[in-house]
Design a protein around this motif. Structure first.
Motif, PDB file in Angstrom:
ATOM      1  N   PRO A 188       0.722  -1.137   0.069  1.00  0.00           N
ATOM      2  CA  PRO A 188      -0.013   0.117  -0.113  1.00  0.00           C
ATOM      3  C   PRO A 188       0.964   1.175  -0.063  1.00  0.00           C
ATOM      4  O   PRO A 188       0.314   2.516  -0.487  1.00  0.00           O
ATOM      5  N   ALA A 189       2.081   1.221   0.425  1.00  0.00           N
ATOM      6  CA  ALA A 189       2.945   2.337   0.354  1.00  0.00           C
ATOM      7  C   ALA A 189       3.284   2.789  -1.018  1.00  0.00           C
ATOM      8  O   ALA A 189       3.825   4.044  -1.131  1.00  0.00           O
ATOM      9  N   MET A 190       3.303   1.924  -1.962  1.00  0.00           N
ATOM     10  CA  MET A 190       3.801   2.283  -3.155  1.00  0.00           C
ATOM     11  C   MET A 190       2.808   3.429  -3.796  1.00  0.00           C
ATOM     12  O   MET A 190       3.383   4.233  -4.533  1.00  0.00           O
ATOM     13  N   ALA A 191       1.619   3.491  -3.481  1.00  0.00           N
ATOM     14  CA  ALA A 191       0.661   4.445  -4.104  1.00  0.00           C
ATOM     15  C   ALA A 191       1.290   5.839  -3.518  1.00  0.00           C
ATOM     16  O   ALA A 191       1.343   6.857  -4.331  1.00  0.00           O
ATOM     17  N   VAL A 192       1.570   5.822  -2.191  1.00  0.00           N
ATOM     18  CA  VAL A 192       2.265   7.071  -1.519  1.00  0.00           C
ATOM     19  C   VAL A 192       3.726   7.378  -2.279  1.00  0.00           C
ATOM     20  O   VAL A 192       3.927   8.731  -2.592  1.00  0.00           O
TER      21      VAL A 192
END
Length: 204
Positions: free
Chosen positions: A127-131
């Motif tokens: 989920p951190a990839m989007a950030v």
């Protein structure tokens, strides 16, 4: 200029945190940045924050969410920092102010870009990839806004792309490459690119 430079484009990952949640996030942020995401377990984070693993999971649900929130918080702080430096600069120095801000930020954060570091550790589905991707898009958009103001017409986008490449390359060189003057040299190169473009395109 009439519009606000660097307007926010990221939907927030963070919500209002409890005091314990803030302690957990602050502890995780320091540990993830200095030691690496994979090397840090939730037990250590909870211990450093003076709380329990149960509280950590109650607040964040999973370590992956905590990682994404760490990067979102860091992104918000960086954006505020760089936009303040841009706002304090003369109009003709706003692009240079980004490089100056990055150099100043690096002196307090010598392990380099947290987003590049995190990208090297995480799987594509994290989920951190989007950030991470949103932060890099935001920087590209910021240079596009600044350079379009200075170089009207089709040349502005090309100048912005070249300047952004210099910036991102310098981020890696000044940390992983051990070249302490990388951001200064990138700033000088950006000044030459902007100066050549300005003189060659003529008045708007």
């Amino acid at each position: 200029m009439g519009r606000r430079i660097g307007r926010e484009t990221r939907s927030g990952v963070e919500s209002v945190l409890t005091p314990a949640g803030e302690r957990i996030l602050e502890a995780a942020s320091e540990l993830f940045y200095t030691r690496g995401i994979g090397a840090v377990g939730v037990e250590l984070i909870a211990e450093r924050a003076g709380t329990t693993k149960k509280t950590l999971y109650d607040v964040f649900g999973a370590k992956a969410t905590l990682v994404a929130t760490y990067l979102a918080r860091r992104s918000s702080r960086w954006r505020e920092f760089v936009l303040t430096r841009i706002g304090d600069a003369a109009p003709e120095d706003r692009v240079h102010a980004v490089f100056d801000a990055a150099g100043e930020w690096h002196r307090e954060n010598p392990r380099g870009c947290a987003f590049v570091n995190a990208y090297a550790e995480l799987d594509e589905g994290h989920p951190a990839m989007a950030v991470i991707r949103d932060e890099k898009r935001w920087m590209a958009d910021l240079f596009r806004e600044l350079c379009t103001d200075d170089h009207r017409g089709t040349g502005g986008a090309a100048v912005a792309g070249a300047v952004h490449l210099l910036y991102e390359g310098a981020l890696v060189l000044q940390s992983a490459g051990g070249e302490a003057d990388a951001m200064r040299r990138a700033r000088e190169s950006a000044a030459r690119i902007c100066g050549v473009s300005s003189s060659s395109e003529g008045p708007a």
